[in-house]
Scaffold this motif. Structure first.
Motif, short mmCIF file in Angstrom:
data_model
loop_
_atom_site.label_atom_id
_atom_site.label_comp_id
_atom_site.label_asym_id
_atom_site.label_seq_id
_atom_site.Cartn_x
_atom_site.Cartn_y
_atom_site.Cartn_z
N ILE A 134 1.91 1.83 -3.52
CA ILE A 134 0.78 2.31 -4.33
C ILE A 134 0.56 3.81 -4.08
O ILE A 134 0.30 4.58 -5.00
CB ILE A 134 -0.50 1.51 -4.01
CG1 ILE A 134 -0.34 0.06 -4.50
CG2 ILE A 134 -1.72 2.16 -4.65
CD1 ILE A 134 -1.49 -0.84 -4.11
N ILE B 205 0.84 -1.20 0.00
CA ILE B 205 0.00 0.00 0.00
C ILE B 205 0.87 1.25 0.00
O ILE B 205 0.55 2.25 -0.65
CB ILE B 205 -0.95 -0.01 1.21
CG1 ILE B 205 -2.02 -1.09 1.02
CG2 ILE B 205 -1.61 1.35 1.41
CD1 ILE B 205 -2.96 -1.25 2.18
N SER C 78 -2.00 5.86 -7.49
CA SER C 78 -3.18 5.04 -7.75
C SER C 78 -2.79 3.60 -7.98
O SER C 78 -1.64 3.29 -8.29
CB SER C 78 -3.94 5.56 -8.97
OG SER C 78 -3.17 5.38 -10.14
N VAL C 79 -3.78 2.72 -7.83
CA VAL C 79 -3.55 1.30 -8.06
C VAL C 79 -3.22 1.05 -9.52
O VAL C 79 -2.32 0.28 -9.86
CB VAL C 79 -4.78 0.46 -7.64
CG1 VAL C 79 -4.59 -1.00 -8.00
CG2 VAL C 79 -5.04 0.62 -6.15
N SER C 80 -3.95 1.72 -10.43
CA SER C 80 -3.72 1.52 -11.86
C SER C 80 -2.32 1.96 -12.27
O SER C 80 -1.65 1.30 -13.07
CB SER C 80 -4.76 2.29 -12.67
OG SER C 80 -4.68 3.68 -12.40
#
Length: 460
Positions: A195, A192, A200-202
């Motif tokens: 990230i 996390i 962002s996760v993407s």
């Protein structure tokens, strides 16, 4: 010795990535490269507040982490042998010359190996206890290991073995579910964080895919190609990387003393029962990583097998000492320790005091009284880190090189031997266009890829 002579140089692409990350953590700029190595960088940042040299700070963190591994190695050995024998095991493993060299580099292997010992110790602690809190220890340490070096993922087979064993004891789905949840939580602690750095996760997933698409192919050196058989890779991994580099540190002295030890004990090892049930766990863990190193790691970089060196020595010494402990064996192990200290000191001292070949290359061209342009491979990352005064470019294809050098009609064009080898692999014969200028060399043990660099002048 390791603290004093921790390497102050960022001599390779990866080492530069790590050193730069201490002042600005940015995965997109490869500071460091994916997957980020957050716990390693965090440790380096803490040391960097005291030592104003990013590369040396990371190396010192490795050394300090490795010192702590004395504890789990000793405690694991005590499960099989007595106190004096366990101290010998610790001494042999901790003085292993090649591992000691790797530990003093600004690379993540050193601290990863240190916490790997804590992880393996915690596995056996959890196996021998019913207490739930002890089942969490290996999950925590494995999270630290992966947060330092993700390529040690195959060692997770130990957790699978532990969960299978735990299920056989309790047959509790609820207990197993809680363990899985805690395992995920521990890993998410660092994932996390990464990230969040990407926003962002993407964005994080795109970054991960862009790295892995290049790492697990020919240029990454990890793919088994048609030109290199699995058998040849196997010989290289065992003979060259583990035995000659990892155990012997390219020293005939160490190869000799280890050979004498093995021959002396060979009969005992072959005629008696070798393993207890706990030993099988360590064997399975080691074999799993060995297969990973064979098929998914760069076979030309022996440092990828460093965790196996300690595990091989531990298994060998435990098997020997459980069955024999007389004066000849004590003398042999003492000779091994002293030999490793001598060989290790030489390697570590040379690495810390002699400029890497990449540094020598930059200094040489900086001193030229003319406008020069250098085309390199990975050396360009180190040259940029050292703020050299001349233009330098990373080049892959001959066609691109011919096009790019047209922009520098008034410059003297130089290329490195690594670039020329790339051209040759593309079927281009450039022998009529090059003139050898000079060569630079440093420790091949420290950097097998760029410990030797030959500089050529391009003639149109």
């Amino acid at each position: 010795m390791q603290l004093i002579y921790s390497s102050p140089f960022a001599a390779t692409w990866d080492q530069v990535d790590f050193a730069l990350a201490l002042t600005r953590y940015d995965l997109l700029s490869m500071q460091p490269h994916f997957p980020g190595y957050p716990y390693f960088i965090l440790g380096g940042m803490l040391i960097n507040t005291v030592i104003d040299n990013g590369a040396k700070a990371l190396a010192v963190f490795n050394v300090l982490a490795m010192i702590t591994s004395v504890i789990p190695i000793y405690l694991m050995a005590r499960q099989y042998i007595n106190r004096q024998q366990s101290l010998l095991v610790v001494a042999v493993i901790q003085t292993a010359s090649y591992v000691g060299l790797i530990v003093t580099q600004p690379m993540s292997e050193g601290s990863a190996i240190a916490f790997l010992w804590w992880y393996i110790w915690s596995l056996f602690q959890a196996k021998n206890s019913d207490r739930f809190v002890l089942q969490l220890l290996p999950l925590l340490f494995f999270s630290i290991v992966l947060g330092i070096r993700l390529s040690y993922l195959p060692f997770g087979i130990g957790i699978i073995l532990l969960w299978i064993y735990d299920w056989k004891r309790f047959e509790s789905f609820g207990r197993l579910s809680r363990l899985v949840v805690f395992a995920i939580i521990f890993q998410l602690c660092w994932v996390i964080g990464l990230i969040m750095t990407e926003g962002s996760v993407s964005g994080f997933i795109k970054l991960a895919l862009s790295f892995t698409s290049g790492h697990f192919n020919d240029w990454g050196g990890t793919q088994v190609t048609a030109s290199e058989s699995v058998f040849n890779r196997l010989l290289t991994l065992i003979g060259t990387n583990i035995v000659w580099n990892g155990v012997a540190a390219k020293s005939l002295l160490l190869l000799l003393v280890y050979s004498i030890l093995f021959i002396f004990c060979c009969n005992k090892l072959l005629t008696q029962k070798l393993y207890t049930r706990s030993d099988y766990w360590l064997l399975i863990i080691g074999v799993t990583y060995f297969i990973w190193a064979l098929f998914a790691q760069n076979i030309d970089k022996p440092r990828h097998i460093t965790p196996l060196v300690g595990m091989v020595l531990f298994q060998l010494l435990i098997m020997i000492l459980k069955r024999s402990f007389h004066i000849f064996l004590v003398v042999m192990l003492t000779v091994i320790v002293l030999s490793q200290v001598i060989v290790g000191y030489k390697l570590i001292y040379e690495q810390a005091t002699e400029q890497p070949a990449t540094y020598q290359l930059g200094n040489y061209l900086d001193a030229q009284n003319e406008f020069v342009v250098l085309y390199t491979w990975e050396e360009t990352r180190v040259l940029k880190y050292n703020n050299v005064s001349f233009p330098h470019k990373r080049i892959f294809t001959y066609e691109r090189f011919l096009q790019d050098k047209l922009y520098y009609k008034n410059a003297t064009i130089y290329v490195t031997d690594h670039v020329l080898k790339g051209f040759e692999s593309q079927g281009v014969n450039v022998s009529g266009f090059i003139e050898k200028v000079t060569s630079f060399s440093s420790s091949i043990m420290s950097d097998p890829s760029y410990g030797e660099i030959t500089l050529y002048k391009w003639k149109d």
